[in-house]
Motif scaffolding. Structure first.
Motif, PDB file in Angstrom:
ATOM      1  N   VAL A  56       0.843  -1.192   0.000  1.00 34.87           N
ATOM      2  CA  VAL A  56       0.000   0.000   0.000  1.00 34.87           C
ATOM      3  C   VAL A  56       0.883   1.248   0.000  1.00 34.87           C
ATOM      4  CG1 VAL A  56      -1.762   1.288   1.268  1.00 34.87           C
ATOM      5  CG2 VAL A  56      -1.819  -1.206   1.261  1.00 34.87           C
ATOM      6  N   VAL A  57       0.514   2.209  -0.851  1.00 35.04           N
ATOM      7  CA  VAL A  57       1.175   3.511  -0.874  1.00 35.04           C
ATOM      8  C   VAL A  57       0.113   4.552  -0.535  1.00 35.04           C
ATOM      9  CG1 VAL A  57       2.391   5.225  -2.270  1.00 35.04           C
ATOM     10  CG2 VAL A  57       2.857   2.791  -2.605  1.00 35.04           C
ATOM     11  N   LEU A  58       0.345   5.296   0.552  1.00 31.69           N
ATOM     12  CA  LEU A  58      -0.562   6.356   0.987  1.00 31.69           C
ATOM     13  C   LEU A  58       0.081   7.699   0.676  1.00 31.69           C
ATOM     14  CD1 LEU A  58      -1.402   4.880   4.501  1.00 31.69           C
ATOM     15  CD2 LEU A  58      -2.817   4.735   2.444  1.00 31.69           C
ATOM     16  N   ILE A  59      -0.686   8.610   0.076  1.00 25.37           N
ATOM     17  CA  ILE A  59      -0.174   9.933  -0.268  1.00 25.37           C
ATOM     18  C   ILE A  59      -1.037  10.974   0.424  1.00 25.37           C
ATOM     19  CG2 ILE A  59       0.288  11.548  -2.158  1.00 25.37           C
ATOM     20  CD1 ILE A  59       0.459   9.050  -4.004  1.00 25.37           C
ATOM     21  N   SER A  60      -0.392  11.842   1.221  1.00 29.94           N
ATOM     22  CA  SER A  60      -1.130  12.866   1.949  1.00 29.94           C
ATOM     23  C   SER A  60      -0.217  14.030   2.316  1.00 29.94           C
ATOM     24  CB  SER A  60      -1.736  12.283   3.228  1.00 29.94           C
ATOM     25  OG  SER A  60      -2.356  13.296   3.987  1.00 29.94           O
ATOM     26  N   ALA A  61      -0.759  15.221   2.298  1.00 32.82           N
ATOM     27  CA  ALA A  61      -0.018  16.401   2.747  1.00 32.82           C
ATOM     28  C   ALA A  61       0.120  16.400   4.264  1.00 32.82           C
ATOM     29  CB  ALA A  61      -0.727  17.668   2.278  1.00 32.82           C
ATOM     30  N   GLY A  62      -0.656  15.581   4.945  1.00 31.21           N
ATOM     31  CA  GLY A  62      -0.604  15.496   6.399  1.00 31.21           C
ATOM     32  C   GLY A  62       0.589  14.733   6.949  1.00 31.21           C
ATOM     33  N   PHE A  63       1.295  14.010   6.089  1.00 30.96           N
ATOM     34  CA  PHE A  63       2.478  13.290   6.545  1.00 30.96           C
ATOM     35  C   PHE A  63       3.648  14.265   6.630  1.00 30.96           C
ATOM     36  CE2 PHE A  63       0.563   9.523   4.080  1.00 30.96           C
ATOM     37  CZ  PHE A  63      -0.212   9.149   5.167  1.00 30.96           C
ATOM     38  N   PRO A  64       4.401  14.230   7.722  1.00 28.00           N
ATOM     39  CA  PRO A  64       5.507  15.180   7.853  1.00 28.00           C
ATOM     40  C   PRO A  64       6.663  14.898   6.896  1.00 28.00           C
ATOM     41  CG  PRO A  64       5.421  13.708   9.750  1.00 28.00           C
ATOM     42  CD  PRO A  64       4.225  13.414   8.922  1.00 28.00           C
ATOM     43  N   THR A  65       6.847  13.637   6.487  1.00 22.72           N
ATOM     44  CA  THR A  65       7.939  13.247   5.601  1.00 22.72           C
ATOM     45  C   THR A  65       7.597  11.919   4.936  1.00 22.72           C
ATOM     46  OG1 THR A  65      10.331  12.883   5.487  1.00 22.72           O
ATOM     47  CG2 THR A  65       9.192  12.040   7.438  1.00 22.72           C
ATOM     48  N   HIS A  66       8.389  11.547   3.948  1.00 26.45           N
ATOM     49  CA  HIS A  66       8.215  10.238   3.318  1.00 26.45           C
ATOM     50  C   HIS A  66       8.664   9.149   4.289  1.00 26.45           C
ATOM     51  CE1 HIS A  66       7.459  12.294  -0.369  1.00 26.45           C
ATOM     52  NE2 HIS A  66       8.714  12.558  -0.660  1.00 26.45           N
ATOM     53  N   VAL A  67       7.950   8.011   4.287  1.00 28.04           N
ATOM     54  CA  VAL A  67       8.317   6.873   5.132  1.00 28.04           C
ATOM     55  C   VAL A  67       8.317   5.623   4.259  1.00 28.04           C
ATOM     56  CG1 VAL A  67       7.676   5.463   7.118  1.00 28.04           C
ATOM     57  CG2 VAL A  67       7.313   7.936   7.182  1.00 28.04           C
ATOM     58  N   ASP A 120      10.609  -0.918   6.541  1.00 27.57           N
ATOM     59  CA  ASP A 120      11.189  -2.222   6.199  1.00 27.57           C
ATOM     60  C   ASP A 120      10.152  -3.333   6.293  1.00 27.57           C
ATOM     61  OD1 ASP A 120      13.728  -1.234   5.691  1.00 27.57           O
ATOM     62  OD2 ASP A 120      14.332  -1.405   7.784  1.00 27.57           O
ATOM     63  N   ALA A 121       9.210  -3.210   7.223  1.00 30.04           N
ATOM     64  CA  ALA A 121       8.166  -4.221   7.392  1.00 30.04           C
ATOM     65  C   ALA A 121       7.217  -4.177   6.196  1.00 30.04           C
ATOM     66  CB  ALA A 121       7.407  -3.979   8.687  1.00 30.04           C
ATOM     67  N   ARG A 122       7.015  -5.326   5.576  1.00 34.99           N
ATOM     68  CA  ARG A 122       6.198  -5.374   4.371  1.00 34.99           C
ATOM     69  C   ARG A 122       4.714  -5.100   4.620  1.00 34.99           C
ATOM     70  NH1 ARG A 122      10.693  -6.626   2.796  1.00 34.99           N
ATOM     71  NH2 ARG A 122      11.538  -7.821   1.098  1.00 34.99           N
ATOM     72  N   GLU A 123       4.239  -5.326   5.829  1.00 35.08           N
ATOM     73  CA  GLU A 123       2.822  -5.104   6.107  1.00 35.08           C
ATOM     74  C   GLU A 123       2.493  -3.642   6.414  1.00 35.08           C
ATOM     75  OE1 GLU A 123       4.927  -6.252   9.832  1.00 35.08           O
ATOM     76  OE2 GLU A 123       4.759  -7.192   7.873  1.00 35.08           O
ATOM     77  N   GLU A 124       3.508  -2.801   6.555  1.00 29.67           N
ATOM     78  CA  GLU A 124       3.277  -1.381   6.808  1.00 29.67           C
ATOM     79  C   GLU A 124       3.208  -0.626   5.488  1.00 29.67           C
ATOM     80  OE1 GLU A 124       5.791   0.530   9.688  1.00 29.67           O
ATOM     81  OE2 GLU A 124       6.107  -1.370  10.724  1.00 29.67           O
ATOM     82  N   PRO A 125       2.318   0.361   5.396  1.00 29.14           N
ATOM     83  CA  PRO A 125       2.195   1.112   4.144  1.00 29.14           C
ATOM     84  C   PRO A 125       3.342   2.108   3.962  1.00 29.14           C
ATOM     85  CG  PRO A 125       0.695   1.995   5.772  1.00 29.14           C
ATOM     86  CD  PRO A 125       1.323   0.775   6.385  1.00 29.14           C
ATOM     87  N   ILE A 126       3.646   2.381   2.709  1.00 28.54           N
ATOM     88  CA  ILE A 126       4.590   3.438   2.368  1.00 28.54           C
ATOM     89  C   ILE A 126       3.811   4.746   2.450  1.00 28.54           C
ATOM     90  CG2 ILE A 126       5.888   4.437   0.454  1.00 28.54           C
ATOM     91  CD1 ILE A 126       5.687   0.866   0.289  1.00 28.54           C
ATOM     92  N   ARG A 127       4.393   5.759   3.072  1.00 28.03           N
ATOM     93  CA  ARG A 127       3.730   7.053   3.226  1.00 28.03           C
ATOM     94  C   ARG A 127       4.522   8.102   2.459  1.00 28.03           C
ATOM     95  NH1 ARG A 127       0.125   6.830   7.742  1.00 28.03           N
ATOM     96  NH2 ARG A 127       0.378   4.878   8.858  1.00 28.03           N
ATOM     97  N   LEU A 128       3.846   8.753   1.530  1.00 34.14           N
ATOM     98  CA  LEU A 128       4.474   9.803   0.743  1.00 34.14           C
ATOM     99  C   LEU A 128       3.799  11.138   1.041  1.00 34.14           C
ATOM    100  CD1 LEU A 128       4.769   7.990  -2.720  1.00 34.14           C
ATOM    101  CD2 LEU A 128       6.496   8.182  -0.918  1.00 34.14           C
ATOM    102  N   ARG A 129       4.614  12.140   1.320  1.00 35.19           N
ATOM    103  CA  ARG A 129       4.089  13.479   1.600  1.00 35.19           C
ATOM    104  C   ARG A 129       3.700  14.146   0.287  1.00 35.19           C
ATOM    105  NH1 ARG A 129       3.221  17.833   4.056  1.00 35.19           N
ATOM    106  NH2 ARG A 129       4.351  19.753   4.237  1.00 35.19           N
ATOM    107  N   ALA A 130       2.485  14.677   0.235  1.00 28.18           N
ATOM    108  CA  ALA A 130       1.992  15.370  -0.952  1.00 28.18           C
ATOM    109  C   ALA A 130       2.424  16.836  -0.899  1.00 28.18           C
ATOM    110  CB  ALA A 130       0.475  15.268  -1.023  1.00 28.18           C
TER     111      ALA A 130
END
Length: 143
Positions: free
Chosen positions: A95-106, A109-119
């Motif tokens: 899962v890739v989540l994109i939001s301006a609410g994220f402070p930074t890209h994440v 390493d854990a495959r079950e955690e989503p990738i977070r991209l700052r918009a």
């Protein structure tokens, strides 16, 4: 082996040979779907969050990656809803989540955690996020 390309495909170089992505955004004509397609994906677009979650839960092999534009979906807790729902059903879908609410890209390493991209997300950030999410997916294009 690494190859350098001297050409550009709409702002990003293709990362895969036809990975299947479900793009969840408020409108079917959103530019995010086109940007994912430029990376080499076959994109399906869904405008309703719970319909998209139902699709990936009912048939998890139907897509390789789930990409959500959290800000366009309106609710502030979209990221939490998606993470809790997919964790509850033990989904292994990247899962890739994109939001301006994220402070930074994440890029966890854990495959079950989503990738977070700052918009707003750049072409490079989107590419790196998708490469990270699809790191277990091996696609070989026939010559």
């Amino acid at each position: 082996m690494q190859a350098d390309h001297s050409f550009d495909l709409g702002g990003a170089v293709r990362i895969g040979n036809g990975f299947r992505a479900l793009c969840v955004t408020s409108t079917e004509t959103a530019p995010l779907a086109g940007r994912l397609a430029a990376l080499g994906g076959r994109i399906e677009t869904e405008t309703e969050l719970y319909t998209a979650l139902s699709v990936v839960i009912d048939d998890p092999r139907d897509c390789d990656i789930l990409v959500l534009d959290c800000d366009s979906l309106g609710a502030g807790d979209v990221a939490q809803v998606v993470t809790r729902t997919l964790t509850a059903v033990r989904s292994r879908l990247p899962v890739v989540l994109i939001s301006a609410g994220f402070p930074t890209h994440v890029f966890p390493d854990a495959r079950e955690e989503p990738i977070r991209l700052r918009a707003p997300v750049s072409d490079l950030s989107l590419r790196i996020g998708c490469e990270h999410a699809l790191r277990d997916l091996t696609r070989w294009a026939t010559a």
